[in-house]
Design an enzyme around this catalytic site. Structure first.
Site, PDB file in Angstrom:
ATOM      1  N   TYR A  24     -25.850  23.294  18.255  1.00  9.84           N
ATOM      2  CA  TYR A  24     -24.540  22.700  18.497  1.00  9.84           C
ATOM      3  C   TYR A  24     -24.682  21.225  18.865  1.00  9.84           C
ATOM      4  O   TYR A  24     -23.941  20.375  18.379  1.00  9.84           O
ATOM      5  CB  TYR A  24     -23.847  23.458  19.627  1.00  9.84           C
ATOM      6  CG  TYR A  24     -22.542  22.835  20.075  1.00  9.84           C
ATOM      7  CD1 TYR A  24     -21.382  22.991  19.318  1.00  9.84           C
ATOM      8  CD2 TYR A  24     -22.486  22.091  21.253  1.00  9.84           C
ATOM      9  CE1 TYR A  24     -20.182  22.410  19.723  1.00  9.84           C
ATOM     10  CE2 TYR A  24     -21.294  21.517  21.664  1.00  9.84           C
ATOM     11  CZ  TYR A  24     -20.142  21.678  20.908  1.00  9.84           C
ATOM     12  OH  TYR A  24     -18.973  21.101  21.309  1.00  9.84           O
ATOM     13  N   HIS A  36     -37.164  16.419  22.106  1.00  9.52           N
ATOM     14  CA  HIS A  36     -37.742  17.297  23.113  1.00  9.52           C
ATOM     15  C   HIS A  36     -37.091  18.667  22.999  1.00  9.52           C
ATOM     16  O   HIS A  36     -35.940  18.794  22.588  1.00  9.52           O
ATOM     17  CB  HIS A  36     -37.554  16.721  24.515  1.00  9.52           C
ATOM     18  CG  HIS A  36     -38.450  15.566  24.783  1.00  9.52           C
ATOM     19  ND1 HIS A  36     -38.245  14.672  25.807  1.00  9.52           N
ATOM     20  CD2 HIS A  36     -39.555  15.125  24.130  1.00  9.52           C
ATOM     21  CE1 HIS A  36     -39.200  13.752  25.796  1.00  9.52           C
ATOM     22  NE2 HIS A  36     -40.009  14.006  24.782  1.00  9.52           N
ATOM     23  N   HIS A  68     -48.350   6.705  19.783  1.00  7.59           N
ATOM     24  CA  HIS A  68     -47.531   7.625  20.585  1.00  7.59           C
ATOM     25  C   HIS A  68     -46.812   6.887  21.708  1.00  7.59           C
ATOM     26  O   HIS A  68     -45.788   7.366  22.217  1.00  7.59           O
ATOM     27  CB  HIS A  68     -48.409   8.735  21.169  1.00  7.59           C
ATOM     28  CG  HIS A  68     -47.627   9.871  21.728  1.00  7.59           C
ATOM     29  ND1 HIS A  68     -46.908  10.744  20.937  1.00  7.59           N
ATOM     30  CD2 HIS A  68     -47.416  10.270  23.017  1.00  7.59           C
ATOM     31  CE1 HIS A  68     -46.305  11.642  21.707  1.00  7.59           C
ATOM     32  NE2 HIS A  68     -46.603  11.379  22.962  1.00  7.59           N
ATOM     33  N   LYS A  97     -43.081  18.837  14.773  1.00  4.18           N
ATOM     34  CA  LYS A  97     -44.109  19.392  15.643  1.00  4.18           C
ATOM     35  C   LYS A  97     -43.565  20.569  16.454  1.00  4.18           C
ATOM     36  O   LYS A  97     -44.242  21.577  16.644  1.00  4.18           O
ATOM     37  CB  LYS A  97     -44.631  18.310  16.588  1.00  4.18           C
ATOM     38  CG  LYS A  97     -45.680  18.817  17.567  1.00  4.18           C
ATOM     39  CD  LYS A  97     -46.159  17.714  18.492  1.00  4.18           C
ATOM     40  CE  LYS A  97     -47.179  18.252  19.491  1.00  4.18           C
ATOM     41  NZ  LYS A  97     -47.639  17.226  20.438  1.00  4.18           N
TER      42      LYS A  97
END
Length: 390
Positions: A365, A355, A328, A267
């Site tokens: 990284y 997130h 969700h 998403k």
């Protein structure tokens, strides 16, 4: 003397075209081939003209006379009926190319800066809620009242949020119609505020008791096994529903225990690594025995080449009687309990929740830097939910 339908029906063709007059310039021409053609003879500026009206028997005597009368009215205005008919056909052709449906589909096609799934969502919204009712109307003639009726229909079935979104899309579409000279205004603009958005129900975490209830329900769930597996994976991996639905076997390494989701399936548009705890590997091996013959992990029943429908897993959750929870909420649940454990760094939890990381170089990284910690996190989370269910 006026013609009768019997005369016309019984008239036979000859070696040359034959004409039988009705009245006021109307006559029927019978050709050697047997065709019977209605014609109207008239004069404008002293010049005689013939207007082709139609063919018998598709057009009967009464209809031919009515068409003759319409043509006579035009002649009295000094207008040639054939010219008027060509103009009307040209106008109709333009209107057909400017119907609400045509303009809407053109507008959707112009949205090249959105994903294909988003364009498909737009198409489905218009096709289901608008095209059956106003799709054929010239876009210039569509009124706010007609749009409101369509949107109220959506509201009546509980799709208020969807109606609000569609109202916004309609406004964009009509502005596109204005820019392409096929609409004069945006009738959807006046509908802003006509629908009241219900208070947003934010994701809520499951308590330990809720988790236990959920896992108990999984044991007795009578639906498709693939749905049961999907629900448990959603709990164990706390991915977004769309990410589970669109999962592809090529991205899963069960021997290494890692699901490497590419950017195009996320998403947020960022690659996401999902360390797989033992229970998830076990479930995925079982699932592969069911759907592993194809590319998709969760193919649709009707269209196996496409992912399962977006509402499938929430409906399955409803059948488990988890009232008030959606798929969700598994993400909120994992986030809450992981933070409350105090065992894991914020960066690691946020990374596993996929997130957004503002610094893309740092994000790339961190994917490698945090992987071992994330494996420990996922294993701890598995043990937590399994313990809650015992």
């Amino acid at each position: 003397m006026p013609l009768t339908d019997v005369q016309i029906r019984q008239a036979k063709p000859g070696p040359k075209p034959r004409k039988f007059s009705d009245e006021r310039g109307l006559f029927i021409e019978i050709r050697p081939t047997g065709s019977k053609l209605w014609r109207y003879r008239y004069k404008i500026d002293g010049v005689e003209n013939v207007f082709a009206i139609g063919e018998y028997p598709e057009m009967g005597l009464a209809d031919a006379r009515a068409e003759r009368d319409r043509a006579r009215a035009l002649v009295k205005q000094g207008r040639h009926p054939a010219h008027v008919r060509r103009l009307e056909r040209a106008r109709q052709k333009v209107e057909n190319q400017s119907s609400f449906k045509v303009v809407a589909l053109e507008w959707i096609a112009t949205k090249s800066n959105v994903s294909e799934s988003y364009r498909n969502q737009l198409t489905r919204a218009f096709a289901k809620n608008l095209f059956p009712y106003i799709g054929r109307l010239p876009v210039r003639e569509v009124t706010a009242a007609q749009l409101l009726e369509c949107l109220r229909r959506m509201e009546s079935r509980g799709a208020t949020y969807y109606a609000i979104a569609l109202c916004n899309w309609l406004s964009q579409m009509f502005r596109f119609g204005v820019r392409t000279l096929r609409a004069d205004a945006d009738p959807a603009a006046v509908l802003y505020g006509a629908f009241v958005r219900k208070p947003i129900q934010h994701s809520q975490p499951m308590s330990a008791a809720d988790i236990a209830k959920f896992r108990e329900g999984l044991q007795s769930y009578g639906g498709f096994r693939t749905n049961t597996i999907a629900l448990e994976l959603l709990q164990l991996l706390f991915l977004r529903t769309v990410e589970i639905r669109r999962g592809r076997w090529e991205h899963v390494d069960l021997d290494v225990g890692l699901w490497d989701i590419p950017v195009e399936l996320m998403k947020k548009g960022r690659r996401h690594l999902v360390p797989l705890p033992p229970r998830a590997v076990q479930l995925l091996r079982e699932l592969k025995g069911i759907t592993g013959g194809g590319e998709l992990m969760f193919p649709g029943l009707r269209h196996p080449d496409k992912p399962v429908d977006g509402s499938t897993f929430n409906r399955a959750l409803e059948r488990l009687r988890m009232k008030g929870f959606t798929c969700h909420d598994f993400r909120a649940t994992a986030s809450t309990h992981l933070y409350e454990s105090g065992l894991f760094r914020t960066e690691v939890i946020e990374m596993q929740l996929a997130h957004a990381e503002e610094n893309r170089t740092k994000a790339a990284y961190n994917h490698a830097e945090y992987l071992q910690e994330r494996r420990e996190l996922m294993r701890w989370w598995q043990e937590y939910v399994l313990a809650a269910g015992n």
